[in-house]
Design a protein around this motif. Structure first.
Motif, PDB file in Angstrom:
ATOM      1  N   GLU A   1      -6.801  -0.267   7.963  1.00  0.00           N
ATOM      2  CA  GLU A   1      -5.816   0.351   8.227  1.00  0.00           C
ATOM      3  C   GLU A   1      -5.272   1.209   7.090  1.00  0.00           C
ATOM      4  O   GLU A   1      -4.313   2.184   7.130  1.00  0.00           O
ATOM      5  CB  GLU A   1      -4.678  -0.187   9.205  1.00  0.00           C
ATOM      6  CG  GLU A   1      -4.000  -1.105   8.480  1.00  0.00           C
ATOM      7  CD  GLU A   1      -4.340  -2.632   8.568  1.00  0.00           C
ATOM      8  OE1 GLU A   1      -3.555  -3.794   8.771  1.00  0.00           O
ATOM      9  OE2 GLU A   1      -5.571  -2.884   8.903  1.00  0.00           O
ATOM     10  N   MET A   2      -5.678   0.635   5.875  1.00  0.00           N
ATOM     11  CA  MET A   2      -5.479   1.518   4.723  1.00  0.00           C
ATOM     12  C   MET A   2      -5.679   2.765   4.210  1.00  0.00           C
ATOM     13  O   MET A   2      -4.929   3.478   4.225  1.00  0.00           O
ATOM     14  CB  MET A   2      -6.120   0.600   3.453  1.00  0.00           C
ATOM     15  CG  MET A   2      -5.661   1.427   2.190  1.00  0.00           C
ATOM     16  SD  MET A   2      -6.927   0.731   0.840  1.00  0.00           S
ATOM     17  CE  MET A   2      -8.220   1.771   1.216  1.00  0.00           C
ATOM     18  N   TYR A   3      -6.716   3.102   5.579  1.00  0.00           N
ATOM     19  CA  TYR A   3      -7.230   4.494   5.486  1.00  0.00           C
ATOM     20  C   TYR A   3      -6.354   5.352   6.353  1.00  0.00           C
ATOM     21  O   TYR A   3      -6.147   6.507   6.047  1.00  0.00           O
ATOM     22  CB  TYR A   3      -8.639   4.690   6.106  1.00  0.00           C
ATOM     23  CG  TYR A   3      -9.667   3.972   4.985  1.00  0.00           C
ATOM     24  CD1 TYR A   3      -9.986   4.771   3.845  1.00  0.00           C
ATOM     25  CD2 TYR A   3      -9.921   2.765   5.251  1.00  0.00           C
ATOM     26  CE1 TYR A   3     -10.847   4.064   2.838  1.00  0.00           C
ATOM     27  CE2 TYR A   3     -10.795   2.113   4.262  1.00  0.00           C
ATOM     28  CZ  TYR A   3     -11.319   2.669   3.114  1.00  0.00           C
ATOM     29  OH  TYR A   3     -12.148   2.305   2.238  1.00  0.00           O
ATOM     30  N   ASN A   4      -5.459   4.675   7.339  1.00  0.00           N
ATOM     31  CA  ASN A   4      -4.351   5.598   8.028  1.00  0.00           C
ATOM     32  C   ASN A   4      -3.250   5.844   6.871  1.00  0.00           C
ATOM     33  O   ASN A   4      -2.814   6.820   7.160  1.00  0.00           O
ATOM     34  CB  ASN A   4      -3.762   4.572   8.863  1.00  0.00           C
ATOM     35  CG  ASN A   4      -4.523   4.168  10.129  1.00  0.00           C
ATOM     36  OD1 ASN A   4      -5.627   5.073  10.533  1.00  0.00           O
ATOM     37  ND2 ASN A   4      -4.465   2.959  10.820  1.00  0.00           N
ATOM     38  N   ILE A   5      -2.860   5.119   5.866  1.00  0.00           N
ATOM     39  CA  ILE A   5      -2.050   5.922   4.920  1.00  0.00           C
ATOM     40  C   ILE A   5      -2.601   6.605   3.878  1.00  0.00           C
ATOM     41  O   ILE A   5      -2.086   7.725   3.795  1.00  0.00           O
ATOM     42  CB  ILE A   5      -1.712   4.398   3.920  1.00  0.00           C
ATOM     43  CG1 ILE A   5      -0.812   3.215   5.022  1.00  0.00           C
ATOM     44  CG2 ILE A   5      -0.847   4.904   2.719  1.00  0.00           C
ATOM     45  CD1 ILE A   5      -0.518   2.208   4.099  1.00  0.00           C
ATOM     46  N   LEU A   6      -3.874   6.480   3.430  1.00  0.00           N
ATOM     47  CA  LEU A   6      -4.398   7.577   2.538  1.00  0.00           C
ATOM     48  C   LEU A   6      -4.493   8.878   3.245  1.00  0.00           C
ATOM     49  O   LEU A   6      -4.710   9.850   2.782  1.00  0.00           O
ATOM     50  CB  LEU A   6      -5.931   7.036   2.189  1.00  0.00           C
ATOM     51  CG  LEU A   6      -5.879   5.898   1.165  1.00  0.00           C
ATOM     52  CD1 LEU A   6      -7.222   5.565   0.983  1.00  0.00           C
ATOM     53  CD2 LEU A   6      -5.213   6.165   0.053  1.00  0.00           C
ATOM     54  N   TYR A   7      -4.707   8.665   4.573  1.00  0.00           N
ATOM     55  CA  TYR A   7      -5.144  10.127   5.294  1.00  0.00           C
ATOM     56  C   TYR A   7      -3.983  10.273   6.372  1.00  0.00           C
ATOM     57  O   TYR A   7      -4.188  11.104   7.395  1.00  0.00           O
ATOM     58  CB  TYR A   7      -6.356  10.033   6.131  1.00  0.00           C
ATOM     59  CG  TYR A   7      -7.651  10.456   5.340  1.00  0.00           C
ATOM     60  CD1 TYR A   7      -7.682  11.365   4.700  1.00  0.00           C
ATOM     61  CD2 TYR A   7      -8.293   9.192   4.720  1.00  0.00           C
ATOM     62  CE1 TYR A   7      -8.753  11.793   3.816  1.00  0.00           C
ATOM     63  CE2 TYR A   7      -9.185   9.379   3.971  1.00  0.00           C
ATOM     64  CZ  TYR A   7      -9.533  10.763   3.516  1.00  0.00           C
ATOM     65  OH  TYR A   7     -10.740  10.950   2.344  1.00  0.00           O
ATOM     66  N   SER A   8      -2.957   9.637   6.476  1.00  0.00           N
ATOM     67  CA  SER A   8      -1.592  10.140   6.963  1.00  0.00           C
ATOM     68  C   SER A   8      -1.192  11.545   6.986  1.00  0.00           C
ATOM     69  O   SER A   8      -1.422  11.918   6.118  1.00  0.00           O
ATOM     70  CB  SER A   8      -0.497   9.200   6.925  1.00  0.00           C
ATOM     71  OG  SER A   8       0.074   9.300   5.515  1.00  0.00           O
TER      72      SER A   8
ATOM     73  N   TYR B   1       0.910  -1.051  -0.121  1.00  0.00           N
ATOM     74  CA  TYR B   1       0.033  -0.054  -0.045  1.00  0.00           C
ATOM     75  C   TYR B   1       0.878   1.437  -0.145  1.00  0.00           C
ATOM     76  O   TYR B   1       1.788   1.247   0.954  1.00  0.00           O
ATOM     77  CB  TYR B   1      -0.793   0.092   1.027  1.00  0.00           C
ATOM     78  CG  TYR B   1      -1.952  -1.099   1.269  1.00  0.00           C
ATOM     79  CD1 TYR B   1      -2.972  -0.992   0.829  1.00  0.00           C
ATOM     80  CD2 TYR B   1      -1.467  -2.438   1.842  1.00  0.00           C
ATOM     81  CE1 TYR B   1      -3.963  -2.049   0.832  1.00  0.00           C
ATOM     82  CE2 TYR B   1      -2.363  -3.402   2.064  1.00  0.00           C
ATOM     83  CZ  TYR B   1      -3.663  -3.484   1.398  1.00  0.00           C
ATOM     84  OH  TYR B   1      -4.473  -4.472   1.308  1.00  0.00           O
ATOM     85  N   TYR B   2       0.444   2.181  -0.757  1.00  0.00           N
ATOM     86  CA  TYR B   2       1.203   3.678  -0.710  1.00  0.00           C
ATOM     87  C   TYR B   2       0.150   4.550  -1.105  1.00  0.00           C
ATOM     88  O   TYR B   2      -0.863   4.382  -1.446  1.00  0.00           O
ATOM     89  CB  TYR B   2       2.488   3.533  -1.761  1.00  0.00           C
ATOM     90  CG  TYR B   2       1.753   3.521  -3.302  1.00  0.00           C
ATOM     91  CD1 TYR B   2       1.670   4.552  -3.965  1.00  0.00           C
ATOM     92  CD2 TYR B   2       1.493   2.411  -3.764  1.00  0.00           C
ATOM     93  CE1 TYR B   2       0.996   4.688  -5.228  1.00  0.00           C
ATOM     94  CE2 TYR B   2       0.974   2.281  -5.141  1.00  0.00           C
ATOM     95  CZ  TYR B   2       0.602   3.507  -5.590  1.00  0.00           C
ATOM     96  OH  TYR B   2       0.158   3.506  -7.102  1.00  0.00           O
ATOM     97  N   VAL B   3       0.617   5.714  -0.967  1.00  0.00           N
ATOM     98  CA  VAL B   3      -0.147   7.158  -1.660  1.00  0.00           C
ATOM     99  C   VAL B   3       0.833   7.872  -2.362  1.00  0.00           C
ATOM    100  O   VAL B   3       1.615   7.879  -1.946  1.00  0.00           O
ATOM    101  CB  VAL B   3      -0.899   7.812  -0.301  1.00  0.00           C
ATOM    102  CG1 VAL B   3       0.323   8.328   0.661  1.00  0.00           C
ATOM    103  CG2 VAL B   3      -1.953   8.663  -0.711  1.00  0.00           C
ATOM    104  N   GLN B   4       0.117   8.629  -3.277  1.00  0.00           N
ATOM    105  CA  GLN B   4       1.051   9.554  -4.232  1.00  0.00           C
ATOM    106  C   GLN B   4       0.057  10.636  -4.245  1.00  0.00           C
ATOM    107  O   GLN B   4      -1.149  10.582  -4.359  1.00  0.00           O
ATOM    108  CB  GLN B   4       1.710   8.988  -5.431  1.00  0.00           C
ATOM    109  CG  GLN B   4       0.774   8.534  -6.460  1.00  0.00           C
ATOM    110  CD  GLN B   4       1.450   7.923  -7.605  1.00  0.00           C
ATOM    111  OE1 GLN B   4       2.344   6.993  -7.211  1.00  0.00           O
ATOM    112  NE2 GLN B   4       1.035   8.307  -8.810  1.00  0.00           N
TER     113      GLN B   4
END
Length: 93
Positions: A80-87, A48-51
């Motif tokens: 917990e994917m949402y922690n990455i999207l909204y970190s 999982y990542y966000v850009q």
């Protein structure tokens, strides 16, 4: 230590958060984009990542408690994917 995953249905949890869901050319990929950040999920791949949707910049790929899965035609992701999207770091991208 065994880690269990709390899985949530993708479409019903990202739509209220203003993410558009698009199935990739390969049916195993899903692209999420809310105009600020984007990510691509691959079914069966725990990565999982966000850009940024507009600029160059990407978070470090992270493994979570489970990979995205398809059950009865619905995609499920670990909550917990949402922690990455909204970190905090994603907000700075």
């Amino acid at each position: 230590m065994i880690r269990s995953a709390i899985m949530v249905p993708l479409r019903v949890t990202v739509n209220p958060l203003n993410f558009k869901v698009q199935v990739g050319n390969e049916k195993e990929t899903i692209v999420l984009d809310n105009g600020l950040v984007t990510t691509t999920l691959t079914i069966g791949t725990n990565n999982y990542y966000v850009q940024s949707s507009h600029a160059i910049g990407m978070s470090t790929p992270t493994k979570l408690s489970a990979a995205p899965t398809i059950t009865k035609g619905n995609v499920y992701v670990p909550v917990e994917m949402y922690n990455i999207l909204y970190s905090e770091s994603a907000c700075r991208i």
